[in-house]
Design a protein around this motif. Structure first.
Motif, PDB file in Angstrom:
ATOM      1  N   THR A 370       1.809   5.072 -12.876  1.00 39.22           N
ATOM      2  CA  THR A 370       2.934   6.005 -12.827  1.00 39.22           C
ATOM      3  C   THR A 370       3.113   6.459 -11.388  1.00 39.22           C
ATOM      4  O   THR A 370       2.172   6.923 -10.745  1.00 39.22           O
ATOM      5  N   LEU A 409      17.977   3.305 -13.701  1.00 42.77           N
ATOM      6  CA  LEU A 409      17.034   4.039 -12.856  1.00 42.77           C
ATOM      7  C   LEU A 409      17.758   4.650 -11.662  1.00 42.77           C
ATOM      8  O   LEU A 409      17.534   5.815 -11.304  1.00 42.77           O
ATOM      9  N   SER A 413      18.177   8.649 -10.819  1.00 39.13           N
ATOM     10  CA  SER A 413      17.718   9.164  -9.532  1.00 39.13           C
ATOM     11  C   SER A 413      18.838   9.855  -8.760  1.00 39.13           C
ATOM     12  O   SER A 413      18.651  10.947  -8.241  1.00 39.13           O
ATOM     13  N   VAL A 418      12.242  10.646  -8.401  1.00 36.75           N
ATOM     14  CA  VAL A 418      11.996  10.628  -9.841  1.00 36.75           C
ATOM     15  C   VAL A 418      10.569  10.151 -10.076  1.00 36.75           C
ATOM     16  O   VAL A 418       9.886   9.686  -9.160  1.00 36.75           O
ATOM     17  N   THR A 419      10.123  10.275 -11.318  1.00 34.84           N
ATOM     18  CA  THR A 419       8.845   9.712 -11.745  1.00 34.84           C
ATOM     19  C   THR A 419       9.124   8.417 -12.495  1.00 34.84           C
ATOM     20  O   THR A 419      10.031   8.370 -13.331  1.00 34.84           O
ATOM     21  N   VAL A 420       8.359   7.370 -12.190  1.00 42.03           N
ATOM     22  CA  VAL A 420       8.595   6.050 -12.785  1.00 42.03           C
ATOM     23  C   VAL A 420       7.278   5.484 -13.295  1.00 42.03           C
ATOM     24  O   VAL A 420       6.277   5.474 -12.563  1.00 42.03           O
ATOM     25  N   PRO A 431       9.627  -1.587 -13.066  1.00 38.36           N
ATOM     26  CA  PRO A 431       9.836  -0.271 -13.683  1.00 38.36           C
ATOM     27  C   PRO A 431      10.168  -0.400 -15.164  1.00 38.36           C
ATOM     28  O   PRO A 431      10.984  -1.232 -15.561  1.00 38.36           O
ATOM     29  N   THR A 434      11.472   6.055 -16.819  1.00 39.12           N
ATOM     30  CA  THR A 434      11.609   7.036 -15.750  1.00 39.12           C
ATOM     31  C   THR A 434      11.860   8.417 -16.326  1.00 39.12           C
ATOM     32  O   THR A 434      12.295   8.555 -17.482  1.00 39.12           O
ATOM     33  N   SER A 436      13.436  12.321 -14.933  1.00 41.14           N
ATOM     34  CA  SER A 436      14.101  13.064 -13.877  1.00 41.14           C
ATOM     35  C   SER A 436      13.702  14.518 -13.948  1.00 41.14           C
ATOM     36  O   SER A 436      13.567  15.085 -15.048  1.00 41.14           O
TER      37      SER A 436
END
Length: 446
Positions: A370, A409, A413, A418-420, A431, A434, A436
């Motif tokens: 992650t 994605l 963003s 962001v977290t992916v 990826p 995700t 946000s």
């Protein structure tokens, strides 16, 4: 929300279809018109009567917790179009499949029969036949001997390749590779057969193919030599080698109970077998687990987990060095929205995690990680995921570049961090989901 937890989406239902024709036919039955007597129960069953060409409607029932299906139609596809239509009806309109309706006798009978046939983990119950340990040992020894013969033959094939020069591999064509792969299948080493087919696809595949062929040949040689000396390897690594050549190892050891967040689910296919992968993260244990399900001969994989949901369940891990695969055991709750992402790190942390995993399994293509606070950035050579603080970046794999999820994605963003979650390997980063900071919930990218 329903009594069973989260109602599925249409995409999740259609992912169960064994082929495109079933998806099309099931979609036509996803409206209330052909259905009567529909209902759903608190334990995860959905049922209904579907009007067909005969005088009697087809009796269709789905156990969503499996999922498992039953229909009185003569179709050999699994699930049939009626099961897909019923699930699409439920996904689109909960009121069309009302709760609190007493289940008909035929539904209760099927559910009771299914419960009797399966144990608490979906396997066979106490009625299973006892295992003949000596016969099992002889079968294992005979298979090991066949795999050894196959590995020795493959070593000779690799030696011939190097002796003749890598450049000659482009002129020989794919036929010799396919013949070698078939011989590995005959040797009951499907893992080696898969590696041979990958080798055969490299010559002429683009600039730099001789380097890629040499790299993959070296890894195949390493696996061959590891198998030929498997008795001298440490136990966990020996188990990994057996798994890599294609000898399955059952899940064993104490089950791990946790609240598991479904990070992602996606399918791959080789034309004969569809493999469904689901990545889970344990909230309390911090463990990452991989669930596999397979579908062939007109059947879709049974596994159906909605990304972004979480449930309380036991997982039984598979043995081996660095192995993340597990089997789904007993489920204690229905899936519910799972909240935010697991803890993440930088792109450098992702590469370090993949490097550590390679020490345990040198044949590992990728590792689940992650990434926190990364920004998707397009470039002349493709997309990258860059650390928001201006640090390093990871290239997005070529396999992900054509997916609509990559644009999803970018939309999530909006140019911000962001977290992916995805798979990080020597080909780059793929990826898969995700999150946000401006919106709750998991956004699947597959």
């Amino acid at each position: 929300m329903t009594e069973q937890g989260v109602r599925w989406t249409a995409d999740q239902v259609l992912a169960l279809a064994p082929d495109a024709a079933s998806r099309k036919a099931g979609s036509k039955l996803g409206t209330a018109g052909p259905w009567s007597g529909a209902g759903r129960g608190a334990t995860g069953a959905v049922w209904g009567l579907c009007r067909g060409s005969g005088s009697r409607p087809y009796r269709t029932v789905v156990d969503i917790t499996g999922p498992a299906y039953s229909c009185s139609c003569p179709s050999r596809k699994f699930p049939c179009k009626h099961a897909l239509g019923l699930l699409l009806l439920w996904a689109a309109d909960a009121d069309a499949v009302p709760a609190g309706v007493p289940a008909p006798d035929w539904v209760e009978a099927w559910l009771e029969g299914r419960k009797a046939r399966t144990g608490p983990r979906g396997g066979k119950g106490d009625a299973a036949k006892p295992v003949d340990a000596e016969a099992a040992r002889r079968r294992a020894a005979a298979r090991a001997a066949r795999v050894t013969a196959g590995a020795e033959e493959l070593e000779r094939r690799l030696a011939d390749l190097l002796r003749g020069g890598l450049a000659a591999a482009e002129q020989t064509g794919y036929g010799l590779w396919e013949e070698t792969a078939r011989r590995m299948v005959d040797a009951q080493a499907p893992g080696l057969a898969g590696r041979v087919r990958e080798l055969g696809a490299i010559p002429g595949s683009g600039p730099g193919w001789p380097v890629r062929l040499l790299e993959e040949s070296a890894l195949t040689h390493l696996l061959d030599r590891a198998w030929l000396g498997v008795d001298r390897l440490p136990g966990p690594l020996a188990t990994t080698v057996r798994t890599r050549v294609g000898i399955p190892t059952p899940a064993e050891g104490p089950p791990v109970r946790d609240h598991w967040l479904v990070l992602a689910q996606y399918d791959t296919s080789d034309g004969k077998l569809t493999t469904r992968r689901a990545w889970l993260h344990g909230r309390e244990t911090g463990r990452t687990a991989l669930l596999l399900s397979f579908g062939a001969a007109g059947r879709a994989p049974d596994l159906a987990l909605a990304a972004g949901t979480a449930f309380d369940a036991e997982l039984v891990p598979h043995p081996g060095a660095g192995q993340l695969r597990a089997d789904l055991g007993e489920r204690f709750t229905a899936p519910v929205p799972g909240g935010g992402p697991p803890p993440g790190g930088t792109t450098g942390d992702a590469l370090a995690a993949y490097g550590r995993a390679l020490r345990d399994d040198p044949w590992l293509d990728s590792w689940p990680v992650t990434l926190a606070d990364v920004v998707p950035v397009p470039g002349a050579d493709g997309w990258q995921l860059a650390d928001a603080d201006g640090g390093a970046a990871l290239p997005v794999t070529a396999s992900a570049l054509g997916r609509a999820g990559l644009w999803r994605l970018a939309a999530v963003s909006g140019g911000g961090p962001v977290t992916v979650f995805g798979e990080c390997g020597h080909r780059g980063f793929t990826p898969l989901a995700t999150w946000s900071p401006d919106a709750p919930g998991t956004v699947p990218l597959t």
